[in-house]
Design an enzyme around this catalytic site. Structure first.
Site, PDB file in Angstrom:
ATOM      1  N   ALA A   1       0.810  -1.185   0.042  1.00  0.00           N
ATOM      2  CA  ALA A   1       0.056   0.057  -0.112  1.00  0.00           C
ATOM      3  C   ALA A   1       0.927   1.254   0.106  1.00  0.00           C
ATOM      4  O   ALA A   1       0.320   2.250   0.599  1.00  0.00           O
ATOM      5  CB  ALA A   1      -0.945  -0.071   1.221  1.00  0.00           C
TER       6      ALA A   1
ATOM      7  N   ASN B   1       2.605  -4.318   7.337  1.00  0.00           N
ATOM      8  CA  ASN B   1       3.571  -5.150   6.559  1.00  0.00           C
ATOM      9  C   ASN B   1       4.276  -3.940   5.680  1.00  0.00           C
ATOM     10  O   ASN B   1       5.450  -4.624   5.345  1.00  0.00           O
ATOM     11  CB  ASN B   1       2.751  -6.218   5.552  1.00  0.00           C
ATOM     12  CG  ASN B   1       2.430  -7.330   6.453  1.00  0.00           C
ATOM     13  OD1 ASN B   1       3.321  -8.012   6.970  1.00  0.00           O
ATOM     14  ND2 ASN B   1       1.022  -7.720   6.675  1.00  0.00           N
TER      15      ASN B   1
ATOM     16  N   HIS C   1      -0.011   6.441   4.100  1.00  0.00           N
ATOM     17  CA  HIS C   1       1.270   6.088   4.450  1.00  0.00           C
ATOM     18  C   HIS C   1       2.116   7.269   4.057  1.00  0.00           C
ATOM     19  O   HIS C   1       2.380   7.286   2.707  1.00  0.00           O
ATOM     20  CB  HIS C   1       1.870   4.874   3.814  1.00  0.00           C
ATOM     21  CG  HIS C   1       0.890   3.638   4.352  1.00  0.00           C
ATOM     22  ND1 HIS C   1       0.765   2.986   5.585  1.00  0.00           N
ATOM     23  CD2 HIS C   1      -0.019   2.793   3.662  1.00  0.00           C
ATOM     24  CE1 HIS C   1       0.216   2.030   5.583  1.00  0.00           C
ATOM     25  NE2 HIS C   1      -0.619   1.895   4.666  1.00  0.00           N
TER      26      HIS C   1
END
Length: 270
Positions: A124, A192, A221
């Site tokens: 992502a 992750n 993110h």
């Protein structure tokens, strides 16, 4: 020849991968699926036009050319050994497991011994190609700030261990700061990407900050990397998976793109 794929894990990401293959978005055939929850596997298969076999892990490996792990960090050692010992290529979605040095070495050694490839999708985040290029030089520090709605952290071991009341968070709050190795075990379903960054940075220090913000409905993110190459900064605002708010939809799309890259003759990017 059509690439034969076996899917381990029929949750949010596994379902998106299966549906993409079923639509013909990937030049591949989904030959088998496996999930510890057999009813979840049956439910997925019922939703597909071309229905794969529901199999145990060993049977799935035998039928496949590429085994896709989309289950959990706990499943990675078993799936990796089963696939690699039989000479099958492997795609790992639960990348956080590989920050265990012993497991990483086992996976790397088995892949080398048996002539296999192990694929780790970018997940992502964006900018991983630049970070990989920068790792050919010297990277001083990588920082990752992940911001999600508090409900996206529900059930995380760190939340339960620290007895954090997510419902009581009314404004943006930093709920964790620490190295990537700690983050992936504290939030195994959420970050992750921290492990992917750490592996791509080839040993550079990766620090993680996790923020719970009740006012947002996206998963954010933000990455910053510094080194002798200069500075890289990226920010991605991901929509959560419709099936699981802990997972960004882009993570599933990254898996699909990786499988396309395996199946297609021309590779783009670092």
């Amino acid at each position: 020849m059509v690439l034969k794929i076996g899917l381990v894990g029929c949750g949010a990401i596994g379902t998106e991968i299966a549906k993409a293959i079923d639509r013909g978005d990937i030049a591949a055939e989904l030959v088998a699926v496996f999930d510890r929850n057999e009813e979840r596997a049956r439910e997925l298969v019922r939703r597909l036009e071309i229905r794969p076999e529901i199999s145990g892990l060993e049977g799935l490996v035998e039928l496949s050319e590429v085994v896709v792990e989309a289950a959990s960090q706990r499943s990675v050692p078993e799936v990796a050994r089963a696939a690699l010992e039989r000479g099958r290529d492997l795609m790992i979605m639960s990348v956080g497991a590989l920050l265990d040095g012993d497991l990483y070495r086992m996976v790397a050694d088995l892949a080398k011994e048996n002539g296999c490839k192990v694929y780790l999708p970018s997940g992502a985040i964006s900018g991983l190609d630049g970070l990989k290029s920068a790792s050919a030089g010297k990277i001083e520090l990588v920082t990752l700030t992940t911001t999600k709605n508090p409900k996206g952290f529900s059930g995380a071991p760190y939340i339960e261990d620290m007895q954090i009341d997510l419902a009581a968070i009314t404004e943006p709050a930093v709920i964790f700061e620490g190295p990537a190795e700690e983050a992936v075990s504290a939030f195994p379903a959420n970050v992750n990407v921290a492990a992917t960054l750490s592996l791509a940075a080839r040993g550079a220090r990766v620090m993680v900050r996790i923020v719970a913000d009740p006012e947002i409905d996206v998963n954010v993110h933000q990455i910053s990397a510094e080194g002798d190459f200069g500075r890289i900064t990226t920010k991605v605002e991901n929509l959560p998976s419709p099936q699981n708010p802990k997972t960004s939809y882009l993570a599933a799309l990254s898996a699909i793109a990786t499988l396309r890259s395996i199946a297609e003759p021309i590779k783009i990017g670092t």
